[in-house]
Design an enzyme around this catalytic site. Structure first.
Site, PDB file in Angstrom:
ATOM      1  N   ASP A   1     -23.751  30.283  -8.204  1.00 21.08           N
ATOM      2  CA  ASP A   1     -24.991  30.268  -8.982  1.00 21.08           C
ATOM      3  C   ASP A   1     -24.916  31.436  -9.958  1.00 21.08           C
ATOM      4  OD1 ASP A   1     -27.477  30.641 -10.021  1.00 21.08           O
ATOM      5  OD2 ASP A   1     -28.571  30.313  -8.142  1.00 21.08           O
TER       6      ASP A   1
ATOM      7  N   PHE B   1     -31.254  34.137  -3.908  1.00 15.01           N
ATOM      8  CA  PHE B   1     -32.339  33.473  -4.629  1.00 15.01           C
ATOM      9  C   PHE B   1     -31.733  32.385  -5.506  1.00 15.01           C
ATOM     10  CE2 PHE B   1     -35.322  32.609  -8.007  1.00 15.01           C
ATOM     11  CZ  PHE B   1     -36.513  32.495  -7.309  1.00 15.01           C
TER      12      PHE B   1
ATOM     13  N   LYS C   1     -31.092  30.264 -17.558  1.00 15.62           N
ATOM     14  CA  LYS C   1     -31.697  31.416 -18.244  1.00 15.62           C
ATOM     15  C   LYS C   1     -31.349  31.525 -19.748  1.00 15.62           C
ATOM     16  CE  LYS C   1     -32.796  34.350 -14.247  1.00 15.62           C
ATOM     17  NZ  LYS C   1     -34.255  34.304 -14.168  1.00 15.62           N
TER      18      LYS C   1
END
Ligand SMILES: Cc1ncc(COP(=O)(O)O)c(C=O)c1O
Length: 403
Positions: free
Chosen positions: A219, A134, A248
């Site tokens: 990532d 993802f 985030k």
């Protein structure tokens, strides 16, 4: 507005793309949040990993307020003191050699930049990503994301992004061609079910990329910033990527993405080839500076390692007690508990009893709590979960509907 009005307005006026739970959260502190009626919840979701320092950390609040008084916006076409300070702090903690950054506003944007960088630096089009990955939902990031429910409605996606089976060096090697620019991978897959790679895999991938002269891009949007018990997950295996994506929790809860790369790689992007109006916004950078200070001063990565080991061991005890639990896995305070069935009921029942937990795919209960969560709060959350699992197990074995 009262609770129902708020729910009605959001349902009516906001794009219906989020699977909403019926709770209106209006306040947070540390690992706790409260709903509009004053009910308290232990937040093991950390706002999907964003509230890593805890909700409304006083140092983040102070930094935001101070900067708001001084200067709120400053386009990156001009220089700014807070942006410079943040860049220095960021590159002082990123793995060795990753010392030039593009600042954006989200995880997906940090991936977009990585994809463009790979193509620009190498002059080649193909990116290899991983099945189960993802990376976000903007068109470029979505092209690297695996799940077909996210991808299919929006085809055609950007070309030359191919997926390989996870944790398989042989398949990675086979997939590399003379068109390959980079491999993009989450060191620990998050949305894909909290999957930790076998030891040696990422090191092998590093060696493969070096041998084939392609970029290795991590990532770390979910794994970065202490979440897994190290500042960056790649440190667990002593592997340094060429490009790293962050977002985030990077600015203590404000939107900030960063793509950090080797100087020669980032410098392949020339003036005008990439930008965003908000890049390096002063308030966000002030919060980012404070976030890095808090992360280091409060030794939160070490805390994640310690509390994560404790939470994991307790989840393993739950696994021993409940047959419906299949596996517990993860690193630091990024943990998953795989059940033998869909976990939505577990999430809703835990919420009703004051504990917020996340899913990761259909069958995994995911824990991304603030790293400041206390042992006592972990124990309370575990006791709620224990009760919910018990109930669910009984309902299933008696054949009664599990709701
Ligand atoms: C590993 C990873 N990359 C990228 C993203 C996308 O980040 P954002 O939702 O901020 O665009 C996420 C979000 O969950 C993620 O977990």
């Amino acid at each position: 507005m009262n609770e129902q009005d708020i729910i009605d307005v959001e349902n009516r006026l906001m794009a219906n793309v989020f699977a909403k739970k019926s709770v209106v959260i209006t306040r947070g502190r540390g690992a706790l949040v409260w709903d509009v009626n004053g009910k308290e919840y232990i937040d093991c979701t950390g706002s999907y990993g964003v509230a890593l320092l805890g909700h409304s950390h006083p140092k983040i609040v102070e930094a935001i307020c101070k900067q708001a008084e001084k200067l709120i916006s400053c386009h990156a076409g001009y220089f700014n003191d807070k942006r410079a300070e943040f860049l220095q702090k960021l590159t002082s903690i990123t793995p060795k050699g990753l010392n030039k950054a593009f600042l954006s506003n989200s995880g997906a944007e940090s991936v977009e930049c990585a994809i463009k960088l790979a193509r620009k630096y190498t002059g080649k089009p193909e990116i290899i990503a991983v099945m189960g990955a993802f990376h976000g939902k903007t068109m470029g990031a979505l092209s690297a994301t695996w799940d077909k429910k996210y991808r299919e409605p929006f085809q055609p996606l950007i070309p030359e992004i191919n997926h390989i089976p996870p944790d398989n060096l042989g398949k990675a090697c086979e997939a590399i061609s003379e068109k390959t620019a980079a491999i993009l991978i989450e060191p620990v897959r998050g949305e894909g079910g909290i999957r930790v790679p076998p030891n040696g895999f990422l090191k092998g991938l590093r060696e493969l990329c070096d041998e084939k002269n392609i970029l290795l891009m991590f990532d770390e949007v979910q794994t970065g910033f202490g979440r897994t018990g190290k500042l960056f997950a790649c440190e667990h295996w002593n592997v340094i990527p060429d490009v790293m994506c962050l977002a985030k929790p990077l600015a203590g809860g404000l939107p900030l993405g960063a793509t950090v790369a080797r100087e020669d790689i980032m410098s392949s992007l020339k003036i005008g080839e990439h930008s965003t109006t908000y890049s390096g916004n002063p308030i966000v950078c002030a919060a980012g500076c404070a976030a890095i200070d808090v992360l280091l001063e409060e030794k939160l990565a070490e805390r994640a390692a310690m509390l994560g080991a404790y939470l994991k061991s307790q989840l393993e005890l739950l696994q021993n007690r409940h047959r419906i639990v299949k596996e517990v896995r993860g690193l630091g305070l990024m943990l998953g508990m795989e059940l033998k069935f869909e976990v939505l009921n577990i999430l809703l029942k835990s919420m009703a009893r004051g504990v917020l937990v996340l899913d990761a795919g259909r069958n995994v209960v995911r824990f991304l709590p603030p790293l400041v969560i206390s042992k006592d709060q972990i124990d309370k959350a575990l006791s709620v979960l224990d009760g919910v699992l018990e109930e669910e197990e009984n309902a299933r074995s008696s054949g009664a509907p599990a709701n």
